[in-house]
Design an enzyme around this catalytic site. Structure first.
Site, PDB file in Angstrom:
ATOM      1  CD1 TRP A 133      24.613 -29.873  51.362  1.00 16.29           C
ATOM      2  CD2 TRP A 133      26.511 -29.431  50.259  1.00 16.29           C
ATOM      3  NE1 TRP A 133      24.381 -30.086  50.019  1.00 16.29           N
ATOM      4  CE2 TRP A 133      25.533 -29.832  49.323  1.00 16.29           C
ATOM      5  CE3 TRP A 133      27.788 -29.110  49.791  1.00 16.29           C
ATOM      6  CZ2 TRP A 133      25.791 -29.917  47.957  1.00 16.29           C
ATOM      7  CZ3 TRP A 133      28.048 -29.184  48.421  1.00 16.29           C
ATOM      8  CH2 TRP A 133      27.055 -29.590  47.534  1.00 16.29           C
ATOM      9  CG  ASN A 134      26.650 -24.374  48.811  1.00 20.67           C
ATOM     10  OD1 ASN A 134      26.088 -24.030  49.849  1.00 20.67           O
ATOM     11  ND2 ASN A 134      26.376 -23.836  47.644  1.00 20.67           N
ATOM     12  CE  LYS A 157      18.394 -28.725  58.751  1.00 15.70           C
ATOM     13  NZ  LYS A 157      19.584 -29.578  58.560  1.00 15.70           N
ATOM     14  N   PRO A 158      22.132 -26.276  60.715  1.00 15.20           N
ATOM     15  CG  PRO A 158      24.046 -27.204  61.709  1.00 15.20           C
ATOM     16  CD  PRO A 158      22.671 -26.677  62.026  1.00 15.20           C
ATOM     17  CB  ALA A 159      23.848 -28.795  55.461  1.00  9.83           C
ATOM     18  N   GLY A 210      19.028 -23.110  49.851  1.00  8.44           N
ATOM     19  CA  GLY A 210      19.030 -24.513  49.446  1.00  8.44           C
ATOM     20  C   GLY A 210      18.246 -24.690  48.162  1.00  8.44           C
ATOM     21  CB  SER A 211      16.942 -27.706  46.552  1.00  7.04           C
ATOM     22  OG  SER A 211      15.880 -28.158  47.377  1.00  7.04           O
ATOM     23  CD  GLU A 232      21.207 -18.142  47.665  1.00  2.00           C
ATOM     24  OE1 GLU A 232      20.918 -18.759  46.596  1.00  2.00           O
ATOM     25  OE2 GLU A 232      22.232 -18.331  48.316  1.00  2.00           O
ATOM     26  CG  LEU A 233      14.775 -20.856  46.826  1.00  2.00           C
ATOM     27  CD1 LEU A 233      13.322 -20.933  46.404  1.00  2.00           C
ATOM     28  CD2 LEU A 233      15.015 -21.716  48.071  1.00  2.00           C
ATOM     29  CB  CYS A 266      23.192 -20.972  44.426  1.00  2.00           C
ATOM     30  SG  CYS A 266      22.842 -21.960  45.864  1.00  2.00           S
ATOM     31  CD  GLU A 366      21.406 -25.332  41.280  1.00  2.00           C
ATOM     32  OE1 GLU A 366      20.419 -25.825  41.860  1.00  2.00           O
ATOM     33  OE2 GLU A 366      22.040 -24.362  41.724  1.00  2.00           O
TER      34      GLU A 366
HETATM   35  C1  SIN Z   1      25.685 -19.949  47.173  1.00  3.62           C
HETATM   36  O1  SIN Z   1      26.116 -20.782  46.427  1.00  3.62           O
HETATM   37  O2  SIN Z   1      24.535 -20.033  47.619  1.00  3.62           O
HETATM   38  C2  SIN Z   1      26.485 -18.758  47.643  1.00  3.62           C
HETATM   39  C3  SIN Z   1      27.568 -18.386  46.754  1.00  3.62           C
HETATM   40  C4  SIN Z   1      28.169 -17.045  47.066  1.00  3.62           C
HETATM   41  O3  SIN Z   1      27.901 -16.415  48.092  1.00  3.62           O
HETATM   42  O4  SIN Z   1      28.940 -16.593  46.224  1.00  3.62           O
END
Ligand code: SIN
Length: 463
Positions: A133-134, A157-159, A210-211, A232-233, A266, A366
Site C-alpha cells: 500500500w505504501n 493483487k494490490p494491497a 511487503g513484510s 522485496e522485504l 522500506c 522497522e
Molecule cells: C519501498 O518502500 O518499498 C519502495 C521505495 C522506493 O522505491 O524508493
C-alpha cells in the site's frame, strides 16, 4: 454477489469505495486465463511489447493528476509525492520497454568441431505479483514492466488498503492495447489470495513487496511447485553522519529519507547514527526542520506529511516512541499524535528522539512511521558494526566528504542499496533489492528483468 471491501481515506476515515473481492473460483479462472495467454504473448516480438509498455507509460502520464489524487485519497501521501510516484511508476515502464530490446543470448565455443553451443533466454511464464500500500503504483509497474518486457503474462493483487490506484492502472494498461488476459488484477485478502497464487501450477513466478514474515511464508509455500521468487522485504536503514559531513546537506537528505510518505517506505532512514562530535549541531538543525513540516490531509496545499495508513501501523509506531521514552530517550521534536480511532484517521507529528541506545526497540525493529531516533558513535568501525547488527540489509546511507571513508562504508556495509551523501537513491535505471532477510533479487536496472527469464541451452551435434 462476492464479499465487498471498503476502501477508506486514511486522512479522514471517509469511505472512498466498496469494491467486490474475487473468490477462489474467479481467482483460479484468472490464473488459467493468464497461463493460456502466455502461450501467445510470449511469442510476440520484443519491439511490439516495448511499444505497448511505452503507450501504457504515456497514458499513465496523461492521467497523472487523476491518478495522483486517487493515490492521495487512498494512501494519504501528499499530492506532490503522489504526482512524483506516478512519474516514477511510468519510468519503470519506459525503462523496461528499452530493456526488452536487449534480451541477448550467446554462443559458446564447443570443445570439438562437430558441435555448436547456443544459449537463449525466454520468458518464465505467468507471473503473480503481490504489491504493498505504501507505493500503490510504482511497486506494480516495477514488476509488470520487466515481466511484460520479457514476454510473461501478469496477474497482480494490490494491497487491501489501496486497490483503487491499481484498478485504474490496469484499465490504462488495457487502453494502451495490452490484452486483458495478459495483465489481470485480483482483489482479495492476502491470506486468501497468497496460497492460491503459490499453489497454482500455472504461476511460474511470485514477486512480492511487503513484510519479511509474509515473504518467508510465500517462499515456503512456493517451494511445493518450485516457483521462482523475487522478494522485496523489510528494511531497517542506518543513516550514518560522520564528523566531516556537510551537515546542512545531511539534514535535508535526512528529512527526505525519513519523512517521505510519513516514514512508510522500506528504504526510510530508520536509525540515525551520528558522530559524537557533531550530534548536538545535527540534532538541533534536524529537529527544527522536522518541527517545520506541515502535517495534514495530503490533498491540502503545503502539506508535507500525511497520515499513517491504519491503526495497526499507528499502534506500532506509538509503542516504539513510548518504549524509547521509558528507556531514557528525549523528545527533540514531535512525539504527539492527532488521531481518532472511531473515525479512522491517524496522524503522527514528525518525531525526533535523542539519547537513543541499543536497548530500545526502535533500534531493532522497522518503524514504518515518521520517527527518527538519534544515537551517537565514536568511530567508523563502531558505526559499521551497529549498522550491520540486524537481520535486515535493504538500504543504508552515509554522509562523509572523505573518499577513503566513503569507500570503507561502501565495502563494509551489508546492504543492497547505498546512498553516499544521497538520501533518495531509488531510480528505475538502478537495481533495488536487499541482502539478508530484506529480500531475494533486484528490481529496476538491467538486473530487474533477469528474474522473469529462464535460460535455455542448446547443443547442436553431428556437424
Ligand atoms: C519501498 O518502500 O518499498 C519502495 C521505495 C522506493 O522505491 O524508493
Amino acid at each position: 454477489m462476492n464479499e465487498l471491501l471498503t476502501v477508506t481515506n486514511p486522512a479522514t476515515g471517509d469511505v472512498l469505495a466498496n469494491i467486490e473481492l474475487d473468490n477462489e473460483s474467479t481467482i483460479e479462472r484468472k490464473l488459467k486465463v493468464g497461463h493460456e495467454a502466455f502461450k501467445t504473448f510470449s511469442k510476440t516480438s520484443t519491439y511490439a511489447r516495448a511499444a505497448l509498455l511505452n503507450r501504457w507509460a504515456e497514458l499513465v502520464l496523461e492521467n497523472q493528476e487523476s491518478l495522483a489524487t486517487l493515490m492521495t485519497q487512498e494512501n494519504g501521501k501528499p499530492l506532490a509525492e503522489s504526482r512524483g510516484e506516478v512519474a516514477y511508476a511510468a519510468s519503470y515502464l519506459t525503462w523496461f520497454a528499452e530493456e526488452a530490446k536487449r534480451l541477448y543470448g550467446r554462443t559458446v565455443p564447443a570443445n570439438g568441431t562437430d558441435k555448436r553451443l547456443i544459449v537463449t533466454r525466454q520468458a518464465i511464464g505467468l507471473v503473480a505479483a503481490i504489491t504493498p500500500w505504501n507505493f500503490p503504483a510504482a511497486m506494480m509497474t516495477r514488476k509488470a514492466g520487466p515481466a511484460l518486457a520479457a514476454g510473461c503474462t501478469f496477474i497482480v493483487k494490490p494491497a487491501e488498503d489501496t486497490p483503487l490506484t491499481m484498478i485504474r492502472l490496469v484499465e490504462l494498461a488495457h487502453e494502451a492495447g495490452i490484452p486483458e488476459d495478459v495483465v489481470q488484477i485480483v482483489n482479495g485478502r492476502g491470506a486468501d489470495v497468497g496460497p492460491l497464487f503459490t499453489k497454482s501450477p500455472y504461476v511460474r513466478k511470485i514477486t512480492f513487496t511487503g513484510s519479511t514474515p509474509v515473504g518467508k511464508l510465500l517462499i515456503k509455500e512456493s517451494a511445493e511447485t518450485v516457483k521462482g521468487v523475487s522478494m522485496e522485504l523489510g528494511g531497517h536503514a542506518p543513516f550514518i553522519i560522520c564528523e566531516d559531513a556537510d551537515i546542512d546537506a545531511a539534514v535535508s537528505a535526512a528529512l527526505a529519507s525519513k519523512f517521505r510518505n510519513a516514514g512508510q517506505t522500506c528504504v526510510c532512514a530508520n536509525r540515525f547514527l551520528v558522530h559524537e562530535a557533531i550530534v548536538d549541531v545535527f540534532s538541533e538543525k534536524f529537529a527544527n526542520a522536522a518541527k517545520n513540516l506541515k502535517v495534514g490531509n495530503g490533498l491540502l496545499p503545503d502539506v508535507d506529511v500525511g497520515p499513517v495508513i491504519n491503526q495497526k501501523g499507528f499502534d506500532k509506531i506509538v509503542a516504539q516512541i513510548e518504549d524509547a521514552k521509558r528507556k531514557g530517550a528525549t523528545v527533540l521534536a514531535g512525539g504527539t499524535t492527532h488521531h481518532d480511532a472511531d473515525k479512522g484517521f491517524f496522524f503522527i507529528h514528525p518525531t525526533v528522539l535523542g539519547n537513543v541506545t541499543l536497548k530500545m526497540d526502535i533500534m531493532h525493529e522497522e518503524t514504518f512511521g515518521p520517527v527518527a531516533p538519534i544515537m551517537t558513535f565514536k568511530d567508523d568501525q563502531e558505526a559499521v558494526d551497529i549498522a550491520n547488527g540486524t537481520p535486515f540489509g535493504l538500504a543504508a546511507y552515509f554522509f562523509t566528504q572523505d573518499y577513503r571513508r566513503g569507500i570503507h562504508f561502501q565495502e563494509n556495509l551489508d546492504f543492497g542499496i547505498l546512498g553516499w551523501n544521497d538520501g533518495l537513491p531509488s531510480t528505475a535505471q538502478a537495481p533495488f533489492g536487499g541482502m539478508k532477510e530484506s529480500g531475494i533479487g533486484s528490481e529496476g536496472g538491467s538486473e530487474g528483468i533477469e528474474p522473469y527469464l529462464e535460460t535455455k541451452y542448446l547443443s547442436i551435434g553431428g556437424l
